[in-house]
Design an enzyme around this catalytic site. Structure first.
Site, PDB file in Angstrom:
ATOM      1  N   TRP A   1     -16.694  17.564  87.474  1.00 16.27           N
ATOM      2  CA  TRP A   1     -17.810  17.034  88.272  1.00 16.27           C
ATOM      3  C   TRP A   1     -17.256  16.452  89.557  1.00 16.27           C
ATOM      4  O   TRP A   1     -16.077  16.054  89.609  1.00 16.27           O
ATOM      5  CB  TRP A   1     -18.561  15.942  87.487  1.00 16.27           C
ATOM      6  CG  TRP A   1     -19.059  16.384  86.142  1.00 16.27           C
ATOM      7  CD1 TRP A   1     -18.514  16.070  84.927  1.00 16.27           C
ATOM      8  CD2 TRP A   1     -20.183  17.233  85.864  1.00 16.27           C
ATOM      9  NE1 TRP A   1     -19.244  16.666  83.915  1.00 16.27           N
ATOM     10  CE2 TRP A   1     -20.274  17.385  84.463  1.00 16.27           C
ATOM     11  CE3 TRP A   1     -21.132  17.875  86.661  1.00 16.27           C
ATOM     12  CZ2 TRP A   1     -21.252  18.147  83.847  1.00 16.27           C
ATOM     13  CZ3 TRP A   1     -22.116  18.640  86.050  1.00 16.27           C
ATOM     14  CH2 TRP A   1     -22.165  18.771  84.661  1.00 16.27           C
TER      15      TRP A   1
ATOM     16  N   TRP B   1     -40.216  21.470  69.984  1.00 14.40           N
ATOM     17  CA  TRP B   1     -39.024  21.135  70.788  1.00 14.40           C
ATOM     18  C   TRP B   1     -38.742  19.637  70.701  1.00 14.40           C
ATOM     19  O   TRP B   1     -37.607  19.192  70.703  1.00 14.40           O
ATOM     20  CB  TRP B   1     -39.213  21.542  72.256  1.00 14.40           C
ATOM     21  CG  TRP B   1     -38.698  22.924  72.550  1.00 14.40           C
ATOM     22  CD1 TRP B   1     -39.446  24.042  72.746  1.00 14.40           C
ATOM     23  CD2 TRP B   1     -37.319  23.330  72.669  1.00 14.40           C
ATOM     24  NE1 TRP B   1     -38.617  25.123  72.985  1.00 14.40           N
ATOM     25  CE2 TRP B   1     -37.316  24.710  72.951  1.00 14.40           C
ATOM     26  CE3 TRP B   1     -36.100  22.661  72.568  1.00 14.40           C
ATOM     27  CZ2 TRP B   1     -36.137  25.439  73.132  1.00 14.40           C
ATOM     28  CZ3 TRP B   1     -34.915  23.387  72.749  1.00 14.40           C
ATOM     29  CH2 TRP B   1     -34.940  24.755  73.026  1.00 14.40           C
TER      30      TRP B   1
ATOM     31  N   ASN C   1     -42.648  20.138  83.585  1.00 13.19           N
ATOM     32  CA  ASN C   1     -41.457  20.619  82.880  1.00 13.19           C
ATOM     33  C   ASN C   1     -40.668  21.660  83.659  1.00 13.19           C
ATOM     34  O   ASN C   1     -39.442  21.604  83.728  1.00 13.19           O
ATOM     35  CB  ASN C   1     -41.854  21.183  81.515  1.00 13.19           C
ATOM     36  CG  ASN C   1     -40.652  21.703  80.746  1.00 13.19           C
ATOM     37  OD1 ASN C   1     -39.729  20.948  80.473  1.00 13.19           O
ATOM     38  ND2 ASN C   1     -40.640  22.992  80.448  1.00 13.19           N
TER      39      ASN C   1
ATOM     40  N   TRP D   1     -24.507  15.322  84.463  1.00 13.43           N
ATOM     41  CA  TRP D   1     -25.869  15.269  83.938  1.00 13.43           C
ATOM     42  C   TRP D   1     -26.280  13.846  83.555  1.00 13.43           C
ATOM     43  O   TRP D   1     -27.460  13.502  83.559  1.00 13.43           O
ATOM     44  CB  TRP D   1     -26.055  16.238  82.762  1.00 13.43           C
ATOM     45  CG  TRP D   1     -25.150  16.027  81.576  1.00 13.43           C
ATOM     46  CD1 TRP D   1     -23.994  16.693  81.300  1.00 13.43           C
ATOM     47  CD2 TRP D   1     -25.317  15.070  80.504  1.00 13.43           C
ATOM     48  NE1 TRP D   1     -23.435  16.216  80.133  1.00 13.43           N
ATOM     49  CE2 TRP D   1     -24.233  15.224  79.625  1.00 13.43           C
ATOM     50  CE3 TRP D   1     -26.281  14.112  80.217  1.00 13.43           C
ATOM     51  CZ2 TRP D   1     -24.071  14.453  78.471  1.00 13.43           C
ATOM     52  CZ3 TRP D   1     -26.133  13.330  79.070  1.00 13.43           C
ATOM     53  CH2 TRP D   1     -25.032  13.509  78.211  1.00 13.43           C
TER      54      TRP D   1
ATOM     55  N   GLU E   1     -43.860  23.796  71.633  1.00 14.67           N
ATOM     56  CA  GLU E   1     -43.386  22.698  72.487  1.00 14.67           C
ATOM     57  C   GLU E   1     -43.312  21.405  71.686  1.00 14.67           C
ATOM     58  O   GLU E   1     -42.371  20.630  71.819  1.00 14.67           O
ATOM     59  CB  GLU E   1     -44.299  22.510  73.702  1.00 14.67           C
ATOM     60  CG  GLU E   1     -44.310  23.695  74.656  1.00 14.67           C
ATOM     61  CD  GLU E   1     -42.917  24.142  75.076  1.00 14.67           C
ATOM     62  OE1 GLU E   1     -42.060  23.274  75.363  1.00 14.67           O
ATOM     63  OE2 GLU E   1     -42.681  25.361  75.120  1.00 14.67           O
TER      64      GLU E   1
ATOM     65  N   TRP F   1     -31.469  17.321  79.238  1.00 14.23           N
ATOM     66  CA  TRP F   1     -30.438  17.320  80.292  1.00 14.23           C
ATOM     67  C   TRP F   1     -29.226  18.131  79.863  1.00 14.23           C
ATOM     68  O   TRP F   1     -28.670  18.912  80.638  1.00 14.23           O
ATOM     69  CB  TRP F   1     -30.046  15.879  80.651  1.00 14.23           C
ATOM     70  CG  TRP F   1     -30.932  15.362  81.737  1.00 14.23           C
ATOM     71  CD1 TRP F   1     -32.054  14.609  81.595  1.00 14.23           C
ATOM     72  CD2 TRP F   1     -30.805  15.627  83.146  1.00 14.23           C
ATOM     73  NE1 TRP F   1     -32.628  14.378  82.806  1.00 14.23           N
ATOM     74  CE2 TRP F   1     -31.892  14.980  83.784  1.00 14.23           C
ATOM     75  CE3 TRP F   1     -29.901  16.328  83.929  1.00 14.23           C
ATOM     76  CZ2 TRP F   1     -32.082  15.027  85.167  1.00 14.23           C
ATOM     77  CZ3 TRP F   1     -30.090  16.378  85.308  1.00 14.23           C
ATOM     78  CH2 TRP F   1     -31.163  15.737  85.917  1.00 14.23           C
TER      79      TRP F   1
HETATM   80  P1  FAD Z   1     -46.827  19.925  77.082  1.00 19.84           P
HETATM   81  O1  FAD Z   1     -46.401  21.220  77.650  1.00 19.84           O
HETATM   82  O2  FAD Z   1     -48.269  19.654  76.996  1.00 19.84           O
HETATM   83  O3  FAD Z   1     -46.146  19.823  75.644  1.00 19.84           O
HETATM   84  C1  FAD Z   1     -46.679  19.000  74.601  1.00 19.84           C
HETATM   85  C2  FAD Z   1     -45.622  18.059  74.086  1.00 19.84           C
HETATM   86  O4  FAD Z   1     -44.530  18.784  73.550  1.00 19.84           O
HETATM   87  C3  FAD Z   1     -45.028  17.155  75.147  1.00 19.84           C
HETATM   88  O5  FAD Z   1     -45.833  16.042  75.403  1.00 19.84           O
HETATM   89  C4  FAD Z   1     -43.695  16.799  74.538  1.00 19.84           C
HETATM   90  O6  FAD Z   1     -43.812  15.765  73.599  1.00 19.84           O
HETATM   91  C5  FAD Z   1     -43.317  18.076  73.803  1.00 19.84           C
HETATM   92  N1  FAD Z   1     -42.444  18.893  74.647  1.00 19.84           N
HETATM   93  C6  FAD Z   1     -42.815  19.836  75.538  1.00 19.84           C
HETATM   94  N2  FAD Z   1     -41.722  20.417  76.073  1.00 19.84           N
HETATM   95  C7  FAD Z   1     -40.654  19.814  75.526  1.00 19.84           C
HETATM   96  C8  FAD Z   1     -39.254  19.972  75.676  1.00 19.84           C
HETATM   97  N3  FAD Z   1     -38.716  20.886  76.459  1.00 19.84           N
HETATM   98  N4  FAD Z   1     -38.436  19.175  74.963  1.00 19.84           N
HETATM   99  C9  FAD Z   1     -38.938  18.242  74.123  1.00 19.84           C
HETATM  100  N5  FAD Z   1     -40.265  18.066  73.924  1.00 19.84           N
HETATM  101  C10 FAD Z   1     -41.101  18.830  74.622  1.00 19.84           C
HETATM  102  N6  FAD Z   1     -39.866  15.123  77.464  1.00 19.84           N
HETATM  103  C11 FAD Z   1     -40.129  13.866  77.057  1.00 19.84           C
HETATM  104  O7  FAD Z   1     -41.092  13.675  76.304  1.00 19.84           O
HETATM  105  N7  FAD Z   1     -39.352  12.807  77.447  1.00 19.84           N
HETATM  106  C12 FAD Z   1     -38.287  12.971  78.277  1.00 19.84           C
HETATM  107  O8  FAD Z   1     -37.599  11.989  78.587  1.00 19.84           O
HETATM  108  C13 FAD Z   1     -38.014  14.276  78.762  1.00 19.84           C
HETATM  109  N8  FAD Z   1     -36.995  14.487  79.636  1.00 19.84           N
HETATM  110  C14 FAD Z   1     -36.751  15.761  80.095  1.00 19.84           C
HETATM  111  C15 FAD Z   1     -35.689  15.979  80.977  1.00 19.84           C
HETATM  112  C16 FAD Z   1     -35.418  17.249  81.462  1.00 19.84           C
HETATM  113  C17 FAD Z   1     -34.259  17.481  82.390  1.00 19.84           C
HETATM  114  C18 FAD Z   1     -36.230  18.334  81.052  1.00 19.84           C
HETATM  115  C19 FAD Z   1     -35.953  19.723  81.558  1.00 19.84           C
HETATM  116  C20 FAD Z   1     -37.270  18.138  80.165  1.00 19.84           C
HETATM  117  C21 FAD Z   1     -37.546  16.857  79.671  1.00 19.84           C
HETATM  118  N9  FAD Z   1     -38.600  16.624  78.763  1.00 19.84           N
HETATM  119  C22 FAD Z   1     -38.840  15.354  78.318  1.00 19.84           C
HETATM  120  C23 FAD Z   1     -39.354  17.748  78.165  1.00 19.84           C
HETATM  121  C24 FAD Z   1     -40.639  18.159  78.899  1.00 19.84           C
HETATM  122  O9  FAD Z   1     -40.395  18.314  80.270  1.00 19.84           O
HETATM  123  C25 FAD Z   1     -41.775  17.165  78.721  1.00 19.84           C
HETATM  124  O10 FAD Z   1     -41.946  16.862  77.353  1.00 19.84           O
HETATM  125  C26 FAD Z   1     -43.091  17.751  79.226  1.00 19.84           C
HETATM  126  O11 FAD Z   1     -42.973  18.087  80.596  1.00 19.84           O
HETATM  127  C27 FAD Z   1     -44.191  16.731  79.033  1.00 19.84           C
HETATM  128  O12 FAD Z   1     -45.375  17.179  79.617  1.00 19.84           O
HETATM  129  P2  FAD Z   1     -46.623  17.544  78.718  1.00 19.84           P
HETATM  130  O13 FAD Z   1     -46.917  16.431  77.788  1.00 19.84           O
HETATM  131  O14 FAD Z   1     -47.705  17.961  79.649  1.00 19.84           O
HETATM  132  O15 FAD Z   1     -46.067  18.778  77.911  1.00 19.84           O
END
Ligand code: FAD
Length: 488
Positions: free
Chosen positions: A317, A289, A352, A370, A286, A393
């Protein structure tokens, strides 16, 4: 620390620019400045969109206010103050040079396109003036340009990017916070935080944010410790279940640079961590990602405005402000979507899995661009990120790199039943449905009249009827997709 002779001219200070790196630990720029032995002047430069990027949305402004208060307190514990200046980076730094006679400026690199351009213009301008200008890493494990495919191009698919990331060597170790900072004794003008009006005025919508978050470096450290101690060991199994709250919630701390991916990566290797290899790998993936999102942004400057897959430029759209408003306010009639949108509004964050469902619903069920959703998230998320937000997105909408195929349309009822089987999450954020039995919690419209009445639910009055019918919406979305393909 070398003492200067009383009659010696004052030693020029080193300016350290703070932007999205609101921390003292693992702050390479600050550390290098302290090591020079010269006075250090920490400055927060708030470009607020003046460098050409996006100004932070409301939720991030709230966070920034509190994070700056804490940063200021931590710096003063070490003997230094924090100067606040607002404006375009170059002009702001040049005026600081006039004010302070500094002959060196250090900063940690930013990776949004506007930040990269502004900082490289800054470097050139400073070097032209014979001012030392040095930038450092910290925000990302890898420079977004560093990992390339075997043919030297950018990665478009996550899995090979991940393989390249893990095979490119262990990330550097984090550096400790400086114990003391030699201050500049001359007074330097600073804005006041209050003058920036970052907090909401009436109405004060930030109550839920205050209850949920502790902005600042200590809050980030605490989140990481709690996660490693109590939740990481269930991460692989339960990270998709929004009610269980096993994910780290480090995202807003990462977005503001209160913690670095280096600190997180190395903490995962601590011998006392009890999590299994699967949990560790899942979590590292993650973090990767996030790196991949920056890689995509680096190679697609217009990620927040232009489809990566240009086929989607022809997608039909159907703009409808009423549908967008119902989605924003959590009034779609689909409980899992509404719970997510209300969690976002109340706490500035959304799980997420639910982000994916809510984003899919907006773009596929409601056929709204989007960009509408991305902009709403930008304004309301405390972790709004210039790379992860548009990349995610576009991934959900189908227009992105390595995107989910457009025809994969989440069924919000099945997603709810699978990931929130007891309805705990929905009940928390959609309390008007709380008394419905589990079997109807994700589809109240199927509940018999007496069950609804017993639970105090009156569809269309206490809770909305569905704004679109799933099957019809799915068919319409697939038809729009086929029509787009037909135009190519
Ligand atoms: P954890 O599961 O604990 O993951 C640890 C870290 O990994 C996160 O803090 C984050 O930095 C990174 N991470 C995890 N999943 C993703 C992912 N899919 N993409 C990129 N990085 C990820 N994340 C953001 O940080 N900022 C945003 O603006 C953002 N917008 C999103 C919009 C959409 C439509 C979706 C589907 C996802 C988005 N995410 C975004 C990714 C993800 O949802 C969040 O990073 C995550 O929910 C953060 O929660 P956590 O810190 O508990 O994640």
């Amino acid at each position: 620390m070398p003492a200067s002779r009383p009659d010696a001219p004052p030693e020029p200070p080193v300016l350290v620019l703070f932007r999205n790196d609101l921390r003292l630990a693992d702050n390479a720029a600050l550390n290098a400045a302290v090591k020079t032995g010269r006075p250090v002047l920490p400055v927060f430069v708030f470009d607020d969109g003046a460098d050409g990027g996006r100004p932070p949305g409301g939720a991030r402004r709230w966070w920034l206010h509190h994070a700056l208060e804490r940063l200021c307190a931590s710096l003063s514990e070490r003997g230094a103050g924090l100067i606040l200046r607002r404006g375009p980076t170059l002009a702001t730094v040049l005026s600081l040079l006039d004010d302070t006679k500094a002959n060196a400026v250090f900063w940690n690199r930013r990776y949004d396109p506007a930040g990269i351009s502004a900082d490289s213009a800054l470097k050139t301008a400073l070097r032209d003036r014979a001012v030392e200008a040095t930038s450092f890493d910290g925000q990302l494990l890898h420079e977004p340009s560093r990992l390339t495919t075997t043919t030297g191009g950018p990665y478009k698919v996550y899995s090979p990017f991940w393989r390249a990331l893990v095979s490119s060597g262990e990330p550097r170790a984090p550096v400790a916070a400086p114990k003391a900072i030699r201050p500049l004794h001359e007074a330097v003008a600073s804005d006041t935080l209050e003058a920036w009006s970052l907090l909401p005025t009436a109405p004060d919508w930030a109550g839920g944010l205050r209850d949920t978050w502790t902005p600042g470096e200590a809050g980030a450290r605490q989140r990481l410790a709690d996660f490693l101690d109590a939740r990481l060991e269930r991460y692989a199994e339960s990270r998709d279940r929004p009610a269980e709250a096993v994910t780290s919630r480090l995202s807003p701390h990462l977005a503001h640079g209160e913690i670095t991916p280096f600190q997180i990566w190395h903490a995962l290797a601590r011998p006392d961590i009890e999590a299994g290899a699967r949990d560790l790998e899942k979590f590292r993936k993650e973090i990767a990602w996030r790196e991949f999102s920056y890689h995509l942004l680096f190679h697609n400057r217009d990620l927040a405005s232009k489809n990566v897959n240009r086929d989607f430029d022809d997608f039909a759209w159907r703009p409808d402000a009423g549908l967008v408003a119902a989605w924003q306010q959590g009034r779609t009639g689909y409980p899992i979507v509404d719970a997510g949108m209300r969690q976002l509004w109340r706490t500035g964050w959304m799980h997420n899995r639910v982000r994916m469902v809510a984003a899919s619903f907006l773009t596929k069920h409601l056929l709204q661009h989007w960009r509408e959703g991305e902009a709403w998230f930008w304004d309301t998320l405390v972790d709004a990120d210039p790379a992860s937000n548009p990349a995610s997105w576009q991934w959900v909408a189908g227009s992105g790199a390595d995107a989910a195929p457009y025809f994969r349309i989440f069924n919000p009822v099945l997603q709810g039943e699978k990931f929130d089987p007891d309805g705990v999450y929905v009940r928390k954020f959609v309390p008007e449905l709380a008394r419905l039995p589990d079997r109807y919690i994700h589809k109240p419209w199927e509940a018999p009249a007496d069950v609804l009445s017993h639970a105090g639910v009156k569809l269309g009055t206490t809770y909305p009827v569905t704004i679109v019918e799933h099957r019809k919406a799915r068919t319409a979305a697939l038809a729009a997709y086929d029509a787009m393909k037909g135009t190519r």
